[in-house]
Scaffold this motif. Structure first.
Motif, mmCIF file in Angstrom:
data_model
loop_
_atom_site.group_PDB
_atom_site.id
_atom_site.type_symbol
_atom_site.label_atom_id
_atom_site.label_comp_id
_atom_site.label_asym_id
_atom_site.label_seq_id
_atom_site.Cartn_x
_atom_site.Cartn_y
_atom_site.Cartn_z
ATOM 1 N N VAL A 1 0.639 -0.878 -0.039
ATOM 2 C CA VAL A 1 -0.254 0.413 -0.322
ATOM 3 C C VAL A 1 1.060 0.935 -0.180
ATOM 4 C CG1 VAL A 1 -1.872 1.030 1.375
ATOM 5 C CG2 VAL A 1 -2.519 -1.002 1.282
ATOM 6 N N GLU A 2 2.220 1.135 0.859
ATOM 7 C CA GLU A 2 2.870 2.318 0.455
ATOM 8 C C GLU A 2 3.491 2.456 -0.751
ATOM 9 O OE1 GLU A 2 2.804 4.611 3.562
ATOM 10 O OE2 GLU A 2 1.516 3.739 3.868
ATOM 11 N N ARG A 3 4.054 1.390 -1.171
ATOM 12 C CA ARG A 3 4.593 1.669 -2.566
ATOM 13 C C ARG A 3 3.848 2.522 -3.482
ATOM 14 N NH1 ARG A 3 7.002 -3.150 -1.104
ATOM 15 N NH2 ARG A 3 5.655 -4.813 -2.188
ATOM 16 N N PHE A 4 2.328 1.935 -3.382
ATOM 17 C CA PHE A 4 0.880 2.261 -4.212
ATOM 18 C C PHE A 4 0.752 3.686 -3.995
ATOM 19 C CE2 PHE A 4 -4.037 1.638 -5.314
ATOM 20 C CZ PHE A 4 -3.659 2.559 -6.347
ATOM 21 N N ARG A 5 0.907 4.339 -2.457
ATOM 22 C CA ARG A 5 0.508 5.295 -2.603
ATOM 23 C C ARG A 5 1.864 6.578 -2.574
ATOM 24 N NH1 ARG A 5 -0.133 6.553 4.064
ATOM 25 N NH2 ARG A 5 -1.045 8.757 3.036
ATOM 26 N N GLU A 6 2.854 5.734 -2.554
ATOM 27 C CA GLU A 6 4.048 6.489 -3.501
ATOM 28 C C GLU A 6 4.051 6.963 -4.818
ATOM 29 O OE1 GLU A 6 8.962 6.402 -3.638
ATOM 30 O OE2 GLU A 6 8.450 5.318 -2.804
ATOM 31 N N PHE B 1 -3.502 14.540 -5.008
ATOM 32 C CA PHE B 1 -2.179 13.763 -5.456
ATOM 33 C C PHE B 1 -1.393 13.806 -4.677
ATOM 34 C CE2 PHE B 1 -2.422 16.008 -9.774
ATOM 35 C CZ PHE B 1 -3.180 14.498 -10.540
ATOM 36 N N ALA B 2 -2.163 13.349 -3.274
ATOM 37 C CA ALA B 2 -2.014 13.470 -1.960
ATOM 38 C C ALA B 2 -1.571 11.999 -1.436
ATOM 39 C CB ALA B 2 -2.652 13.847 -0.667
ATOM 40 N N ALA B 3 -2.622 11.037 -2.255
ATOM 41 C CA ALA B 3 -2.841 9.404 -1.479
ATOM 42 C C ALA B 3 -3.335 9.574 -0.683
ATOM 43 C CB ALA B 3 -1.684 8.934 -1.864
ATOM 44 N N GLU B 4 -4.089 10.220 0.316
ATOM 45 C CA GLU B 4 -4.470 10.180 1.399
ATOM 46 C C GLU B 4 -4.866 9.020 1.798
ATOM 47 O OE1 GLU B 4 -6.435 14.025 3.511
ATOM 48 O OE2 GLU B 4 -4.852 15.420 3.296
ATOM 49 N N ILE B 5 -5.363 8.352 3.244
ATOM 50 C CA ILE B 5 -6.305 7.330 3.827
ATOM 51 C C ILE B 5 -7.178 7.770 3.999
ATOM 52 C CG2 ILE B 5 -6.144 4.896 4.651
ATOM 53 C CD1 ILE B 5 -3.481 4.080 3.241
ATOM 54 N N VAL B 6 -7.822 7.396 3.999
ATOM 55 C CA VAL B 6 -9.559 8.204 4.360
ATOM 56 C C VAL B 6 -10.231 7.168 5.107
ATOM 57 C CG1 VAL B 6 -11.340 10.138 4.777
ATOM 58 C CG2 VAL B 6 -9.554 10.483 2.787
ATOM 59 N N GLY B 7 -10.195 6.800 6.439
ATOM 60 C CA GLY B 7 -11.792 5.807 7.209
ATOM 61 C C GLY B 7 -10.586 4.857 7.738
ATOM 62 N N ASP B 8 -11.408 4.328 7.587
ATOM 63 C CA ASP B 8 -11.067 2.926 8.712
ATOM 64 C C ASP B 8 -11.419 1.443 8.535
ATOM 65 O OD1 ASP B 8 -9.375 4.287 10.703
ATOM 66 O OD2 ASP B 8 -10.837 5.179 11.844
ATOM 67 N N GLY B 9 -10.662 0.394 8.824
ATOM 68 C CA GLY B 9 -11.601 -1.721 8.183
ATOM 69 C C GLY B 9 -11.636 -1.561 7.142
ATOM 70 N N PRO B 10 -12.599 -1.820 6.835
ATOM 71 C CA PRO B 10 -12.511 -1.888 5.585
ATOM 72 C C PRO B 10 -13.866 -0.521 4.637
ATOM 73 C CG PRO B 10 -14.706 -2.761 6.721
ATOM 74 C CD PRO B 10 -13.224 -2.684 7.650
ATOM 75 N N ILE C 1 -8.099 4.866 -0.824
ATOM 76 C CA ILE C 1 -6.799 5.801 -0.433
ATOM 77 C C ILE C 1 -7.589 6.313 -1.683
ATOM 78 C CG2 ILE C 1 -5.094 6.478 -2.050
ATOM 79 C CD1 ILE C 1 -3.843 2.724 -1.340
ATOM 80 N N HIS C 2 -7.518 7.940 -1.692
ATOM 81 C CA HIS C 2 -8.093 9.420 -2.226
ATOM 82 C C HIS C 2 -6.701 9.836 -3.319
ATOM 83 C CE1 HIS C 2 -11.796 9.588 -0.429
ATOM 84 N NE2 HIS C 2 -11.725 8.637 0.171
ATOM 85 N N ALA C 3 -6.940 9.579 -4.655
ATOM 86 C CA ALA C 3 -6.186 9.896 -5.266
ATOM 87 C C ALA C 3 -5.777 10.164 -7.150
ATOM 88 C CB ALA C 3 -4.962 9.242 -4.961
ATOM 89 N N ALA D 1 -13.462 11.963 -12.069
ATOM 90 C CA ALA D 1 -14.175 13.038 -11.707
ATOM 91 C C ALA D 1 -13.505 13.782 -10.637
ATOM 92 C CB ALA D 1 -15.990 13.039 -11.457
ATOM 93 N N HIS D 2 -14.023 14.426 -9.586
ATOM 94 C CA HIS D 2 -13.397 14.575 -8.543
ATOM 95 C C HIS D 2 -13.764 13.160 -7.509
ATOM 96 C CE1 HIS D 2 -17.280 16.323 -8.249
ATOM 97 N NE2 HIS D 2 -16.947 16.507 -7.179
ATOM 98 N N ASP D 3 -12.799 13.704 -6.323
ATOM 99 C CA ASP D 3 -12.209 12.015 -5.708
ATOM 100 C C ASP D 3 -12.660 10.815 -5.554
ATOM 101 O OD1 ASP D 3 -12.759 14.093 -2.912
ATOM 102 O OD2 ASP D 3 -14.761 14.357 -3.556
ATOM 103 N N GLU D 4 -11.796 10.534 -6.842
ATOM 104 C CA GLU D 4 -11.478 9.187 -7.210
ATOM 105 C C GLU D 4 -10.955 8.554 -6.312
ATOM 106 O OE1 GLU D 4 -8.803 6.574 -10.551
ATOM 107 O OE2 GLU D 4 -8.817 9.404 -10.712
ATOM 108 N N ARG D 5 -11.255 7.699 -5.896
ATOM 109 C CA ARG D 5 -10.462 6.838 -4.664
ATOM 110 C C ARG D 5 -10.806 5.274 -5.205
ATOM 111 N NH1 ARG D 5 -15.385 8.782 -3.992
ATOM 112 N NH2 ARG D 5 -17.495 7.491 -3.339
ATOM 113 N N ILE D 6 -9.779 4.210 -3.736
ATOM 114 C CA ILE D 6 -10.401 3.338 -4.218
ATOM 115 C C ILE D 6 -9.879 3.023 -2.708
ATOM 116 C CG2 ILE D 6 -7.392 1.998 -4.607
ATOM 117 C CD1 ILE D 6 -8.912 -0.115 -6.146
ATOM 118 N N ARG D 7 -10.784 1.410 -1.971
ATOM 119 C CA ARG D 7 -10.254 0.794 -0.776
ATOM 120 C C ARG D 7 -9.510 -0.231 -0.929
ATOM 121 N NH1 ARG D 7 -15.827 -1.443 -0.700
ATOM 122 N NH2 ARG D 7 -15.754 -1.054 -3.315
ATOM 123 N N VAL D 8 -9.041 0.061 0.729
ATOM 124 C CA VAL D 8 -7.807 -0.634 0.263
ATOM 125 C C VAL D 8 -7.569 -2.299 0.105
ATOM 126 C CG1 VAL D 8 -5.590 -1.083 2.069
ATOM 127 C CG2 VAL D 8 -6.684 1.231 1.391
#
Length: 442
Positions: free
Chosen positions: A5-10, A92-101, A105-107, A418-425
């Motif tokens: 996940v950290e490599r993905f975010r980078e 382009f910050a690749a922040e992780i939002v939320g917990d658990g399932p 990652i928003h990016a 669009a805005h707020d593209e994201r994928i659950r970890v």
């Protein structure tokens, strides 16, 4: 979070943004991306050789035990531009939002298409580290300008053809694992694109002498163009069920409740009615049963008090399987019924050939889906609505498919481009397992 996940975010933090005007592209970001994947995946780069194609695209080769009939896994490096103030989290910050399932990652590029690209890298690197050797060659084809011209992937396909390489299976981005996309079907379905619609831009233009806006003519160019656009909107292309859509409905029919099950199993009789109903259920279902046409870019006078000497509209047309560029032009000409409105095809590609949904290549995909994404997931043929880099590979393989191995909600799919593209970890990590399973069957 895991190292993957950290490599993905980078990699998500590197803004590899493409533009139609390539002079506006910051190519140093693409060089940075290539250097980053070499650094982050050393085991893979020790085992796989690669070529830089068309300046910034990448083609990796993983030699197998037996030559011939390789697997090609595709993805693209570039992402579409962003409007920063529309995003709840920096794109382009690749922040992780939320917990658990619910952790996501928003990016920009989280799904389209670095999600697939990095999942492929993770799968290959893990298998290489485990000293796995595929039975057949595996190629990784990463285009650099899919969102604009697609020239990178086109050059890769040409290079494979030049080397006499005929892949047994090509897989690019496409449909996802979804629920509720097919009316009445509640089970999760893996929507594997067996074909994609053609794409063309048709420019409509109207002309007049111009002059001051205080003394307009009886029927100015802008009004003539507006009438043509309105007529095209009021008279869309006819609806029908293409072979991929018929196959999709037949595949899910056993999972549909009555009376839909009987309707889907009797398409020889019910097909015309089903096509008309699908056209009314929403934009996505409408797009799978007809060629669509919509005016996008409009231009007219250079000033608000000036009559336009030329009024133009760019019409984006997506061609249904079985339709053609020439047929679409004639349809528009007939519908607008105005010889004073000129039509010009700016650029166009015909619908792709249809890949089979039976046979060894299809079984490999379906098996990888059930073993990695869930035994309850039904793999079904699907007509890809948008264009992808895979269209260039239909010249070197008869088995070209389009599937993104992520379980996506409707709101997640709507965030593409669009805005707020994201994928659950958790969803992204399961996607890695899909690629591992597919490669292991090579």
């Amino acid at each position: 979070m895991t190292a993957a996940v950290e490599r993905f975010r980078e990699l998500l933090r590197i803004p590899t943004v493409s533009h139609t005007d390539e002079s506006a592209v910051d190519w140093s970001r693409f060089d940075e991306f290539r250097a980053a994947i070499e650094r982050l995946y050393p085991a893979m780069h020790e085992r796989l050789g690669f070529d830089v194609v068309d300046g910034h695209s990448l083609l990796y080769r993983w030699p197998g035990s037996v030559p011939g009939e390789p697997l090609v896994l595709m993805a693209h490096i570039d992402v579409v531009p962003v409007v920063d103030d529309e995003w709840r989290h920096p794109p382009f910050a690749a922040e992780i939002v939320g917990d658990g399932p619910d952790a996501a990652i928003h990016a920009r590029g989280a799904i389209d298409d670095k999600g697939s690209l990095v999942a492929i890298l993770e799968a290959v690197d893990a298998l290489v580290t485990g000293d796995f050797t595929p039975e057949r060659d595996v190629y990784l084809a990463f285009g650099h300008n899919e969102e604009t011209a697609g020239g990178g992937a086109q050059a890769i396909a040409a290079l494979l053809a030049e080397r006499g390489i005929r892949p047994a299976l090509v897989l690019d981005e496409g449909g996802a694992v979804v629920e509720g996309a097919i009316p009445g079907v509640a089970v999760p379905t893996a929507m594997v694109g067996v074909a994609e619609r053609g794409v063309m831009t048709l420019v409509m233009s109207a002309h007049e002498g111009g002059g001051h806006a205080s003394t307009p003519s009886a029927f100015p160019a802008t009004a003539r163009l507006a009438r043509a656009i309105h007529r095209l909107h009021r008279h869309p292309f006819p609806v029908r069920l293409s072979p991929p859509v018929r196959a999709m409905l037949a595949t899910v029919a056993p999972r549909a409740p009555q009376p839909l099950r009987t309707v889907f199993q009797s398409l020889r009789l019910t097909g015309p009615l089903v096509a008309r109903v699908l056209a009314r259920l929403g934009p996505e279902t409408n797009a799978i049963v007809r060629t669509t046409a919509v005016a996008t870019e409009l231009s007219g006078a250079p000033g608000e008090n000036v009559l336009a000497t030329t009024a133009r509209a760019a019409v984006n047309i997506r061609l249904l399987t079985g339709d053609s560029i020439a047929g679409a032009v004639e349809h528009v000409r007939r519908i607008i019924a105005d010889p004073a409105v000129q039509l010009e095809v700016r650029h166009a590609s015909e619908p792709s050939p249809v890949s089979p949904w039976k046979g060894e290549a299809w079984r490999r995909l379906a098996t990888a889906v059930t073993t990695s994404l869930g035994a309850d997931v039904v793999t079904t043929p699907y007509l890809q609505l948008g264009a992808s880099d895979s269209r260039w590979f239909t010249t070197v393989s008869e088995h070209v498919y389009r599937f993104t191995p992520f379980h996506l909600t409707r709101s997640e799919r709507d965030a593409l481009h669009a805005h707020d593209e994201r994928i659950r970890v958790d969803v992204w990590l399961r996607g890695i397992e899909f690629y591992r399973a597919l490669i292991a069957s090579s």
